[in-house]
Motif scaffolding. Structure first.
Motif, short mmCIF file in Angstrom:
data_model
loop_
_atom_site.label_atom_id
_atom_site.label_comp_id
_atom_site.label_asym_id
_atom_site.label_seq_id
_atom_site.Cartn_x
_atom_site.Cartn_y
_atom_site.Cartn_z
N VAL A 69 98.62 66.48 30.62
CA VAL A 69 98.63 65.12 31.17
C VAL A 69 99.94 64.40 30.89
O VAL A 69 100.14 63.29 31.38
N ASP A 70 100.84 65.01 30.12
CA ASP A 70 102.11 64.36 29.77
C ASP A 70 103.26 65.27 30.21
O ASP A 70 103.23 66.48 29.99
N VAL A 71 104.26 64.67 30.85
CA VAL A 71 105.40 65.46 31.30
C VAL A 71 106.28 65.89 30.12
O VAL A 71 107.10 66.80 30.26
N ASP A 72 106.11 65.23 28.99
CA ASP A 72 106.90 65.55 27.80
C ASP A 72 106.02 66.31 26.81
O ASP A 72 104.80 66.17 26.80
N TYR A 73 106.62 67.16 25.98
CA TYR A 73 105.88 67.83 24.92
C TYR A 73 106.19 67.14 23.60
O TYR A 73 107.25 66.56 23.42
N PHE A 74 105.23 67.20 22.67
CA PHE A 74 105.31 66.47 21.41
C PHE A 74 105.64 65.00 21.66
O PHE A 74 106.51 64.41 21.01
N GLY A 75 104.94 64.43 22.64
CA GLY A 75 105.19 63.04 23.00
C GLY A 75 104.77 62.08 21.89
O GLY A 75 103.89 62.38 21.08
N PRO A 76 105.38 60.90 21.82
CA PRO A 76 105.04 59.92 20.78
C PRO A 76 103.74 59.19 21.11
O PRO A 76 103.21 59.30 22.22
N MET A 77 103.26 58.43 20.14
CA MET A 77 102.08 57.61 20.39
C MET A 77 102.42 56.50 21.37
O MET A 77 103.51 55.93 21.35
N SER A 78 101.48 56.19 22.26
CA SER A 78 101.68 55.16 23.27
C SER A 78 100.32 54.61 23.66
O SER A 78 99.28 55.10 23.20
N THR A 79 100.34 53.60 24.52
CA THR A 79 99.07 53.03 24.98
C THR A 79 98.30 54.03 25.84
O THR A 79 97.07 53.96 25.92
N GLN A 80 99.00 54.95 26.48
CA GLN A 80 98.34 55.96 27.30
C GLN A 80 97.85 57.14 26.46
O GLN A 80 96.74 57.64 26.67
N GLY A 103 99.70 60.63 20.75
CA GLY A 103 100.76 61.46 21.29
C GLY A 103 100.22 62.65 22.07
O GLY A 103 99.04 62.74 22.38
N SER A 104 101.11 63.58 22.38
CA SER A 104 100.75 64.78 23.12
C SER A 104 101.21 66.01 22.35
O SER A 104 102.07 65.92 21.47
N ASP A 105 100.62 67.16 22.68
CA ASP A 105 100.90 68.37 21.90
C ASP A 105 102.06 69.16 22.50
O ASP A 105 102.81 68.64 23.35
N ALA A 139 89.68 74.38 20.05
CA ALA A 139 90.42 74.40 18.79
C ALA A 139 89.77 73.45 17.80
O ALA A 139 89.29 72.37 18.17
N ASP A 140 89.72 73.88 16.54
CA ASP A 140 89.33 72.96 15.48
C ASP A 140 90.61 72.37 14.88
O ASP A 140 91.71 72.61 15.37
N TRP A 141 90.46 71.60 13.82
CA TRP A 141 91.64 70.90 13.29
C TRP A 141 92.68 71.86 12.72
O TRP A 141 93.88 71.62 12.86
N GLY A 142 92.24 72.92 12.07
CA GLY A 142 93.20 73.89 11.55
C GLY A 142 94.00 74.56 12.65
O GLY A 142 95.21 74.77 12.52
N ALA A 143 93.34 74.87 13.76
CA ALA A 143 94.04 75.47 14.90
C ALA A 143 95.02 74.48 15.52
O ALA A 143 96.09 74.88 16.00
N LEU A 144 94.67 73.20 15.53
CA LEU A 144 95.59 72.20 16.08
C LEU A 144 96.86 72.10 15.24
O LEU A 144 97.95 71.91 15.78
N VAL A 145 96.73 72.22 13.92
CA VAL A 145 97.92 72.22 13.07
C VAL A 145 98.79 73.43 13.39
O VAL A 145 100.01 73.33 13.51
N ALA A 189 106.32 65.00 14.70
CA ALA A 189 105.46 64.78 15.85
C ALA A 189 104.05 64.39 15.41
O ALA A 189 103.49 65.00 14.48
N PRO A 190 103.44 63.40 16.05
CA PRO A 190 102.05 63.05 15.72
C PRO A 190 101.10 64.22 15.92
O PRO A 190 100.06 64.27 15.27
N ALA A 191 101.45 65.14 16.81
CA ALA A 191 100.56 66.26 17.13
C ALA A 191 100.29 67.15 15.93
O ALA A 191 99.25 67.81 15.86
N VAL A 192 101.20 67.21 14.97
CA VAL A 192 101.00 68.04 13.79
C VAL A 192 100.50 67.21 12.60
O VAL A 192 99.86 67.74 11.69
#
Length: 284
Positions: free
Chosen positions: A51-62, A66-68, A233-239, A250-253
């Motif tokens: 859903v995001d054109v950028d990877y490891f995107g920052p936190m935003s209202t959308q 962030g994004s992964d 994915a669980d939380w460990g897999a997301l890390v 990045a917020p994603a990690v």
């Protein structure tokens, strides 16, 4: 012989001590439980949709968290990951503690060969390193939710057994157990009505600790790629998926790690600040 019922702790006569830290910890645990149950209603985007054109995107209202690394919404993935982390851990700790406590009480009350065989077998199981056992089983059989639940529960049955047996052996030596045997009560009655009510508080505290251990072990297996498999994915897999964003902060990690820490620390704080108090039973 008369029994002073005022000095007998009926099943369920337990005291609770509430304080601010305990209540805050309980609130966090209930929050994650609510998220796990209603995750499919809380996610704003499908977990696998880019859903995001950028990877490891920052936190935003959308994108609140962030994004992964592929541009997927991290809030949705963390919320859905709570279902797997909490759900698998609750199922595994329920099986492990129920099996271990029942076997421990049976061994303590029966004694003899039953106690010896159960203790030696489970001692042999506990000698196997937990992470090595998990890695071997999951790598050999394949990773699936039933396999993960079975593996995690088998790893922690011996510890729950030893803990429950140690408590039950002490209770089994008390006078009111002798009175029950003299009345002709069977083993099932003694376990259900005499042993279990008197060890329930410590057993529940032990259950909470084993839940923390299982969450951490599950996260470790997932970090190694042997936990919940994509696209879920669980939380460990997301890390693990987003570890490449660590140099960028990045917020994603960061947020999956914060989720793991918030759940495990809250369970520990709840155990420390809401102890069960079971009075001693005396027979006159």
């Amino acid at each position: 012989m008369t029994i002073d019922t005022a000095k007998m702790p009926a099943a369920g006569r337990m005291g609770y001590r509430f304080n601010l830290v305990g209540m805050l910890a309980l609130a966090v645990i209930l929050l994650w439980g609510f998220v796990a149950v209603f995750a499919h209603l809380l996610i704003p985007y499908p977990v696998g949709e880019i859903v995001d054109v950028d990877y490891f995107g920052p936190m935003s209202t959308q994108f609140w968290l962030g994004s992964d690394y592929l541009g997927r919404d991290m809030f949705s993935r963390i919320v859905m990951g709570a279902r797997y982390t909490v759900g698998i851990s609750v199922a595994a700790v329920a099986i492990a503690c129920t099996t271990g406590v029942v076997l421990g009480m049976i061994a303590a009350v029966s004694g003899g060969w039953t106690d010896t065989l159960l203790s030696r077998f489970l001692d042999a199981m506990s000698s196997i390193p937990s992470k090595l056992f998990g890695l071997v089983v999951v790598a050999a059989v394949g990773s699936s939710i039933p396999v993960l639940i079975f593996t995690l529960s088998v790893i922690y049955i011996p510890g729950a057994y030893r803990f429950a047996r140690a408590l039950a052996v002490n209770i089994n030596a008390m006078d009111f157990i002798t009175v029950a045997r003299t009345r002709g009560e069977n083993v099932f009655y003694i376990i259900r009505s005499e042993i279990l009510p008197n060890i329930l508080g410590p057993v529940l505290a032990d259950l909470g600790l084993r839940f923390v251990f299982i969450v951490l072990l599950l996260s470790g297996l997932s970090f190694l790629g042997l936990g919940v498999q994509p696209p879920y994915a669980d939380w460990g897999a997301l890390v693990r998926e987003n570890i490449g964003g660590l140099p960028f902060g990045a917020p994603a990690v960061m947020f999956p790690s914060i989720a793991i820490a918030s759940l495990t620390i809250s369970v520990n704080l709840l155990i420390d600040n809401l102890p069960y108090k079971i009075r001693d039973r005396s027979v006159q």
